[in-house]
Design a protein around this motif. Structure first.
Motif, PDB file in Angstrom:
ATOM      1  N   HIS A 191       0.800  -1.162  -0.006  1.00 30.73           N
ATOM      2  CA  HIS A 191       0.032  -0.065  -0.291  1.00 30.73           C
ATOM      3  C   HIS A 191       0.747   1.165   0.064  1.00 30.73           C
ATOM      4  O   HIS A 191       1.580   1.566   1.108  1.00 30.73           O
ATOM      5  N   ALA A 192       0.954   1.856  -1.045  1.00 27.76           N
ATOM      6  CA  ALA A 192       2.119   2.974  -1.377  1.00 27.76           C
ATOM      7  C   ALA A 192       1.490   4.430  -1.242  1.00 27.76           C
ATOM      8  O   ALA A 192       0.583   4.830  -2.076  1.00 27.76           O
ATOM      9  N   ASP A 193       2.150   5.285  -0.815  1.00 33.53           N
ATOM     10  CA  ASP A 193       2.094   6.472  -0.788  1.00 33.53           C
ATOM     11  C   ASP A 193       3.210   7.247  -1.614  1.00 33.53           C
ATOM     12  O   ASP A 193       4.134   7.601  -0.945  1.00 33.53           O
ATOM     13  N   HIS A 194       3.234   6.990  -2.839  1.00 37.97           N
ATOM     14  CA  HIS A 194       4.470   7.475  -3.670  1.00 37.97           C
ATOM     15  C   HIS A 194       4.775   8.935  -3.806  1.00 37.97           C
ATOM     16  O   HIS A 194       5.971   9.184  -4.128  1.00 37.97           O
ATOM     17  N   ASP A 195       3.721   9.798  -3.604  1.00 43.28           N
ATOM     18  CA  ASP A 195       4.167  11.246  -3.682  1.00 43.28           C
ATOM     19  C   ASP A 195       3.804  11.844  -2.330  1.00 43.28           C
ATOM     20  O   ASP A 195       4.071  13.069  -2.305  1.00 43.28           O
ATOM     21  N   GLY A 196       3.955  11.106  -1.242  1.00 44.61           N
ATOM     22  CA  GLY A 196       3.677  11.919   0.118  1.00 44.61           C
ATOM     23  C   GLY A 196       2.524  12.719   0.332  1.00 44.61           C
ATOM     24  O   GLY A 196       2.611  13.722   1.076  1.00 44.61           O
ATOM     25  N   SER A 197       1.446  12.109  -0.055  1.00 50.52           N
ATOM     26  CA  SER A 197       0.058  12.938   0.138  1.00 50.52           C
ATOM     27  C   SER A 197      -0.493  12.474   1.423  1.00 50.52           C
ATOM     28  O   SER A 197      -1.591  13.228   1.706  1.00 50.52           O
ATOM     29  N   ALA A 198      -0.185  11.439   2.147  1.00 50.50           N
ATOM     30  CA  ALA A 198      -0.983  11.057   3.238  1.00 50.50           C
ATOM     31  C   ALA A 198      -0.723  11.416   4.451  1.00 50.50           C
ATOM     32  O   ALA A 198       0.509  11.409   5.022  1.00 50.50           O
ATOM     33  N   PRO A 199      -1.490  12.623   5.185  1.00 49.22           N
ATOM     34  CA  PRO A 199      -1.492  12.861   6.461  1.00 49.22           C
ATOM     35  C   PRO A 199      -1.739  11.445   7.485  1.00 49.22           C
ATOM     36  O   PRO A 199      -2.551  10.737   7.051  1.00 49.22           O
ATOM     37  N   PRO A 200      -1.136  11.574   8.597  1.00 48.89           N
ATOM     38  CA  PRO A 200      -1.204  10.563   9.452  1.00 48.89           C
ATOM     39  C   PRO A 200      -2.799   9.966   9.744  1.00 48.89           C
ATOM     40  O   PRO A 200      -3.068   8.820   9.953  1.00 48.89           O
ATOM     41  N   ASN A 201      -3.501  11.012  10.135  1.00 43.74           N
ATOM     42  CA  ASN A 201      -4.969  10.473  10.284  1.00 43.74           C
ATOM     43  C   ASN A 201      -5.546   9.655   9.185  1.00 43.74           C
ATOM     44  O   ASN A 201      -6.397   8.721   9.524  1.00 43.74           O
ATOM     45  N   LYS A 202      -5.115  10.087   7.897  1.00 50.12           N
ATOM     46  CA  LYS A 202      -5.889   9.393   6.914  1.00 50.12           C
ATOM     47  C   LYS A 202      -5.008   7.962   6.576  1.00 50.12           C
ATOM     48  O   LYS A 202      -5.572   7.009   6.265  1.00 50.12           O
ATOM     49  N   VAL A 203      -3.678   7.779   7.177  1.00 55.75           N
ATOM     50  CA  VAL A 203      -3.181   6.660   7.124  1.00 55.75           C
ATOM     51  C   VAL A 203      -3.746   5.664   8.314  1.00 55.75           C
ATOM     52  O   VAL A 203      -4.155   4.682   7.796  1.00 55.75           O
ATOM     53  N   TYR A 204      -4.221   6.085   9.235  1.00 58.67           N
ATOM     54  CA  TYR A 204      -4.689   5.311  10.486  1.00 58.67           C
ATOM     55  C   TYR A 204      -6.127   4.940   9.841  1.00 58.67           C
ATOM     56  O   TYR A 204      -6.491   3.886   9.854  1.00 58.67           O
TER      57      TYR A 204
END
Length: 338
Positions: A191-204
């Motif tokens: 499961h990849a965030d290739h461009d660094g778009s993910a904030p921690p709350n959305k990762v959780y």
């Protein structure tokens, strides 16, 4: 006292030699790549990405793919450990899959191959030249081919938290793509965030959705880039959601295949998607391992040896990389004398 909840043991995939070095604009010698692979195995890593079997004209960093696989298979330093190690090659196209299968039949090929789908169709077209319909048809064939050859298949889901081309995406789409990969026979999912778009709350939120739908943590690998500096925060968020498998690179290097290598322009990925191609690397292995060790998480690796490898990878790349811990070290333990 309130306590954070997270796994006490993790599995780390080290992908410097593939994802890390592909973004370097100097040609990394095969001997240096081999040394890094050997050292990582000796440090305790058991999941490694070795190379990319794509067209070396576009990615000359991987022109030594066959040579490197033969070298690691024949390495006297780690030969006794290789039965415990899973070696992966990226095979974005079906032609690359066929090349990996040929290498496998010759006795030196990968244990596992990896392909990638983007939830964003514009990103999918940019990366592969295929629509989603075309991609899934190819993937079904490739999974069957891989299994027939005795190789595992990892399916990567990208643009989960956003697309650098088309903008926002829906988390539920990535969950559905994960289910589709597994229904076709994929062995695990990156499961990849290739461009660094993910904030921690959305990762959780996302990994909670994934584990609700598909609760076996061995199926899921978290892969974070640090374009906006959130990498280790996202690792923590994924840990709290229950994820146990993570990927990283030494010094936090990596990103899109470079379009300038060894003093010459090359196709690479064409124009970079990012304003600054120097800030698109992954979570830093050294810093993540030290952080997890301080949290009491069993990583299965020798922390001090990892820091030594990181210092040498800086020399191989010829510049200061992102690791803080290769300079600051581990947090001292015991009495100081004061």
């Amino acid at each position: 006292m309130a306590m954070m909840n997270y796994p006490t043991k993790v599995v780390l995939g080290e992908i410097t030699v593939r994802d890390g070095f592909q973004h370097e604009e100097i040609l990394i010698p095969t001997t240096a790549k081999l040394w890094v692979l050997e050292e990582l195995i000796l440090a305790g890593f058991r999941r490694l990405e070795v190379t990319n079997f794509g067209n070396p004209r576009a990615m000359p960093q991987f022109a030594d793919a066959d040579e490197l696989f033969k070298a690691i298979r024949n390495s006297k330093r780690v030969k006794n450990l290789l039965p415990e190690v899973e070696l992966t090659a990226v095979t974005i196209s079906e032609r690359a899959v066929d090349r990996a299968i040929a290498a496998r039949k010759e006795g030196y090929g990968p244990d596992r191959i990896l392909q990638m789908v983007s939830t964003s169709e514009p990103h999918q077209l940019k990366n592969s030249g295929m629509t989603h319909r075309e991609y899934w048809a190819m993937t079904e064939r490739c999974i069957q081919k891989a299994h027939d050859a005795g190789m595992k298949f990892c399916g990567t889901v990208s643009t989960i938290w956003g697309c650098p081309i088309a903008g926002p995406t829906e988390l539920k789409t990535a969950v559905e793509f994960t289910k589709r990969y597994l229904s076709l026979g994929a062995d695990d999912i990156e499961h990849a965030d290739h461009d660094g778009s993910a904030p921690p709350n959305k990762v959780y939120e996302y990994f909670s959705m994934v584990l609700d739908a598909l609760p076996d943590p061995k199926l899921h690998i978290a892969h974070f880039h640090v374009t906006r500096g959130w990498g280790l925060a996202n690792v923590l968020a994924a840990l709290q959601a229950g994820i146990t498998h993570f990927e990283s690179t030494m010094g936090g290097i990596g990103g899109q295949p470079a379009n300038f290598v060894g003093g010459s322009p090359v196709p690479g990925t064409g124009s970079y998607y990012y304003q600054d191609p120097n800030i698109v690397g992954l979570v830093c292995t050294e810093d993540m391992v030290v952080m997890m060790d301080e949290m009491g998480i069993d990583t299965g690796v020798n922390v001090d040896r990892v820091l030594e490898i990181g210092r040498m990878v800086e020399k191989i790349c010829g510049r200061r990389l992102r690791s803080e811990c290769i300079r600051t070290g581990r947090i001292p333990k015991g009495k100081t004398g004061f």
